[in-house]
Design a protein around this motif. Structure first.
Motif, PDB file in Angstrom:
ATOM      1  N   ASN A   1      24.008  92.537  57.734  1.00 48.63           N
ATOM      2  CA  ASN A   1      24.455  91.982  56.461  1.00 48.63           C
ATOM      3  C   ASN A   1      24.899  93.086  55.497  1.00 48.63           C
ATOM      4  N   PRO A   2      25.948  93.825  55.865  1.00 49.04           N
ATOM      5  CA  PRO A   2      26.413  94.875  54.951  1.00 49.04           C
ATOM      6  C   PRO A   2      26.972  94.281  53.660  1.00 49.04           C
ATOM      7  N   GLU A   3      26.755  94.993  52.580  1.00 49.77           N
ATOM      8  CA  GLU A   3      27.283  94.530  51.294  1.00 49.77           C
ATOM      9  C   GLU A   3      28.760  94.892  51.132  1.00 49.77           C
ATOM     10  N   THR A   4      29.199  95.956  51.833  1.00 49.87           N
ATOM     11  CA  THR A   4      30.601  96.394  51.754  1.00 49.87           C
ATOM     12  C   THR A   4      31.081  96.819  53.128  1.00 49.87           C
ATOM     13  N   LEU A   5      32.268  96.372  53.510  1.00 51.04           N
ATOM     14  CA  LEU A   5      32.935  96.860  54.717  1.00 51.04           C
ATOM     15  C   LEU A   5      34.041  97.810  54.307  1.00 51.04           C
ATOM     16  N   ILE A   6      34.065  98.973  54.954  1.00 50.23           N
ATOM     17  CA  ILE A   6      35.096  99.972  54.683  1.00 50.23           C
ATOM     18  C   ILE A   6      35.964 100.086  55.934  1.00 50.23           C
ATOM     19  N   ASP A   7      37.171  99.594  55.842  1.00 55.32           N
ATOM     20  CA  ASP A   7      38.102  99.548  56.968  1.00 55.32           C
ATOM     21  C   ASP A   7      38.736 100.925  57.155  1.00 55.32           C
ATOM     22  N   ILE A   8      38.610 101.499  58.364  1.00 55.93           N
ATOM     23  CA  ILE A   8      39.159 102.835  58.640  1.00 55.93           C
ATOM     24  C   ILE A   8      40.300 102.782  59.653  1.00 55.93           C
ATOM     25  N   ASN A   9      40.901 101.612  59.839  1.00 54.51           N
ATOM     26  CA  ASN A   9      41.960 101.489  60.838  1.00 54.51           C
ATOM     27  C   ASN A   9      43.215 102.282  60.497  1.00 54.51           C
TER      28      ASN A   9
ATOM     29  N   ARG B   1      29.960 105.950  47.267  1.00 55.41           N
ATOM     30  CA  ARG B   1      29.982 105.049  46.121  1.00 55.41           C
ATOM     31  C   ARG B   1      29.183 103.774  46.378  1.00 55.41           C
ATOM     32  N   TYR B   2      29.333 103.192  47.569  1.00 52.05           N
ATOM     33  CA  TYR B   2      28.700 101.915  47.843  1.00 52.05           C
ATOM     34  C   TYR B   2      27.306 102.049  48.453  1.00 52.05           C
ATOM     35  N   GLY B   3      26.941 103.246  48.909  1.00 57.92           N
ATOM     36  CA  GLY B   3      25.583 103.481  49.352  1.00 57.92           C
ATOM     37  C   GLY B   3      25.265 103.008  50.758  1.00 57.92           C
ATOM     38  N   PRO B   4      23.979 103.010  51.116  1.00 59.26           N
ATOM     39  CA  PRO B   4      23.560 102.751  52.498  1.00 59.26           C
ATOM     40  C   PRO B   4      23.820 101.335  52.999  1.00 59.26           C
ATOM     41  N   GLU B   5      24.131 100.400  52.109  1.00 58.35           N
ATOM     42  CA  GLU B   5      24.422  99.034  52.556  1.00 58.35           C
ATOM     43  C   GLU B   5      25.897  98.827  52.882  1.00 58.35           C
ATOM     44  N   SER B   6      26.675  99.907  52.900  1.00 59.68           N
ATOM     45  CA  SER B   6      28.081  99.822  53.311  1.00 59.68           C
ATOM     46  C   SER B   6      28.198 100.179  54.783  1.00 59.68           C
ATOM     47  N   ARG B   7      29.225  99.673  55.437  1.00 62.12           N
ATOM     48  CA  ARG B   7      29.458  99.935  56.855  1.00 62.12           C
ATOM     49  C   ARG B   7      30.939 100.187  57.095  1.00 62.12           C
ATOM     50  N   LEU B   8      31.219 101.120  58.017  1.00 59.35           N
ATOM     51  CA  LEU B   8      32.588 101.342  58.470  1.00 59.35           C
ATOM     52  C   LEU B   8      32.944 100.298  59.516  1.00 59.35           C
ATOM     53  N   VAL B   9      34.209  99.889  59.542  1.00 59.66           N
ATOM     54  CA  VAL B   9      34.663  98.958  60.564  1.00 59.66           C
ATOM     55  C   VAL B   9      36.003  99.430  61.101  1.00 59.66           C
ATOM     56  N   ALA B  10      36.121  99.429  62.423  1.00 56.81           N
ATOM     57  CA  ALA B  10      37.376  99.798  63.095  1.00 56.81           C
ATOM     58  C   ALA B  10      37.770  98.627  63.984  1.00 56.81           C
ATOM     59  N   GLY B  11      37.342  98.645  65.257  1.00 54.48           N
ATOM     60  CA  GLY B  11      37.621  97.498  66.126  1.00 54.48           C
ATOM     61  C   GLY B  11      36.853  96.260  65.704  1.00 54.48           C
ATOM     62  N   GLY B  12      35.589  96.455  65.332  1.00 49.88           N
ATOM     63  CA  GLY B  12      34.774  95.352  64.823  1.00 49.88           C
ATOM     64  C   GLY B  12      34.185  94.432  65.868  1.00 49.88           C
ATOM     65  N   HIS B  13      34.334  94.758  67.160  1.00 52.25           N
ATOM     66  CA  HIS B  13      33.888  93.837  68.207  1.00 52.25           C
ATOM     67  C   HIS B  13      32.375  93.738  68.308  1.00 52.25           C
TER      68      HIS B  13
ATOM     69  N   MET C   1      29.626  76.128  62.450  1.00 54.24           N
ATOM     70  CA  MET C   1      30.435  77.356  62.445  1.00 54.24           C
ATOM     71  C   MET C   1      29.644  78.491  61.790  1.00 54.24           C
ATOM     72  N   GLN C   2      29.593  79.633  62.458  1.00 54.67           N
ATOM     73  CA  GLN C   2      28.850  80.772  61.949  1.00 54.67           C
ATOM     74  C   GLN C   2      29.764  81.653  61.103  1.00 54.67           C
ATOM     75  N   VAL C   3      29.314  81.971  59.915  1.00 54.74           N
ATOM     76  CA  VAL C   3      30.094  82.831  59.023  1.00 54.74           C
ATOM     77  C   VAL C   3      29.177  83.902  58.463  1.00 54.74           C
ATOM     78  N   PRO C   4      29.715  85.096  58.194  1.00 54.41           N
ATOM     79  CA  PRO C   4      28.882  86.157  57.641  1.00 54.41           C
ATOM     80  C   PRO C   4      28.553  85.910  56.184  1.00 54.41           C
ATOM     81  N   ALA C   5      27.543  86.627  55.707  1.00 56.10           N
ATOM     82  CA  ALA C   5      27.225  86.605  54.289  1.00 56.10           C
ATOM     83  C   ALA C   5      28.362  87.246  53.499  1.00 56.10           C
ATOM     84  N   GLN C   6      28.414  87.004  52.219  1.00 54.15           N
ATOM     85  CA  GLN C   6      29.472  87.560  51.372  1.00 54.15           C
ATOM     86  C   GLN C   6      29.408  89.080  51.365  1.00 54.15           C
ATOM     87  N   PHE C   7      30.583  89.709  51.369  1.00 50.37           N
ATOM     88  CA  PHE C   7      30.636  91.174  51.333  1.00 50.37           C
ATOM     89  C   PHE C   7      31.897  91.623  50.611  1.00 50.37           C
ATOM     90  N   GLU C   8      31.851  92.850  50.124  1.00 48.76           N
ATOM     91  CA  GLU C   8      33.024  93.479  49.525  1.00 48.76           C
ATOM     92  C   GLU C   8      33.842  94.160  50.628  1.00 48.76           C
TER      93      GLU C   8
END
Length: 291
Positions: free
Chosen positions: A48-56, A24-36, A1-8
């Motif tokens: 491998n983003p360190e932080t996901l920022i949900d904008i839904n 605040r979280y810098g260039p290793e953060s990513r926005l996520v909406a649909g996420g497909h 089973m494939q799982v992502p690395a740990q993230f905030e």
């Protein structure tokens, strides 16, 4: 089973909040909406983003409207909403055509216009459609908003003009009465990434091409556009011969790469043929001969 690395994980409540979180979280953060696109890449450890920022929750980034002589589509607008929009169908048939062949209903119900553009996949459909439409995009950062021509938006495969602490707000398309548009695509199976695809937007003055936009995807076209073919067509007669020559020029200037979807010569042939077909259909719609 494939799982992502740990993230905030953070959930944004407004555009301003999303920008604050990105800062605040810098260039290793990513926005996520649909996420497909992002989530499968995370499972494969390609991303491998360190932080996901949900904008839904950012309803302010949704919606389709006519304003200031432009069709404006919010970055969080779902593909299904674009496909169902009577405003889109009236003014930009090319987007209706493109949305019909993007993935499947499940993806279209969750995936967003902004997510597709920002993923910047070289085989992405909307990038070619917006290039043909000569759209612009609005990007917000902590210092305010800026507008970028969509043909300058993609700076390379999977790279865009959106900075580390910026967010795409909306796409703006000039509304020009009397034109026609179309999008055509070859794929290995329904809903797959394109083997090749072409979109065309055309305005006629009698039997002459007054203006034209041509977009290409999956064939290595610079900025997803066929600028040389456009230049040839402006002022040319709106005939099958002209459209075929524009297709030949478009194919000549694209740079496809061989992969599991086909060799270079096959993709180049498709680029020319699909450009010709899209131009014919767009011209027929401009004349009121097709819906």
């Amino acid at each position: 089973m494939q799982v992502p690395a740990q993230f905030e994980y953070e959930r944004a409540t407004s555009v301003a909040h999303a920008l604050d979180l990105l800062t605040r979280y810098g260039p290793e953060s990513r926005l996520v909406a649909g996420g497909h696109s992002l989530l499968p890449m995370m499972k494969l450890r390609i991303a491998n983003p360190e932080t996901l920022i949900d904008i839904n929750d950012l309803d302010e980034l949704g919606g389709i409207r006519i304003e200031g002589g432009e069709l404006r589509i919010g970055a969080m607008t779902r593909h299904a909403d674009v496909l169902a929009s009577p405003v889109v169908a009236e003014h930009t048939a090319i987007l209706r055509d493109a949305e019909r062949v993007i993935a499947d209903p499940i993806v279209r119900n969750r995936g967003t216009v902004g997510g597709s553009l920002c993923q910047a996949d070289p085989s992405e459909d909307l990038s070619a459609a917006f290039a043909a439409l000569r759209a612009t995009v609005v990007i917000a950062g902590v210092d305010g908003e800026r507008t970028v021509d969509v043909r300058d938006f993609h700076t390379g495969p999977y790279e865009t003009a959106v900075g580390d602490a910026e967010i795409l707000l909306e796409v703006r398309i000039p509304v020009r009465p009397g034109g026609g548009s179309a999008y055509t695509k070859v794929e290995r199976r329904v809903g797959d990434w394109a083997v090749a695809a072409a979109g065309a937007v055309i305005r006629l003055a009698g039997d002459t091409v007054a203006d034209v936009g041509i977009g290409l995807t999956a064939v290595g076209a610079e900025h997803f556009a066929a600028a040389e073919a456009e230049e040839f067509l402006r002022g040319a007669p709106a005939t099958d011969a002209s459209f075929a020559e524009a297709g030949r020029i478009a194919a000549e200037h694209c740079r496809p790469t061989a992969d599991q979807r086909g060799p270079e010569d096959y993709k180049r042939h498709l680029a020319g043929e699909l450009t010709t077909r899209a131009l014919r259909t767009a011209a027929a719609r401009s004349r009121g001969e097709q819906g």
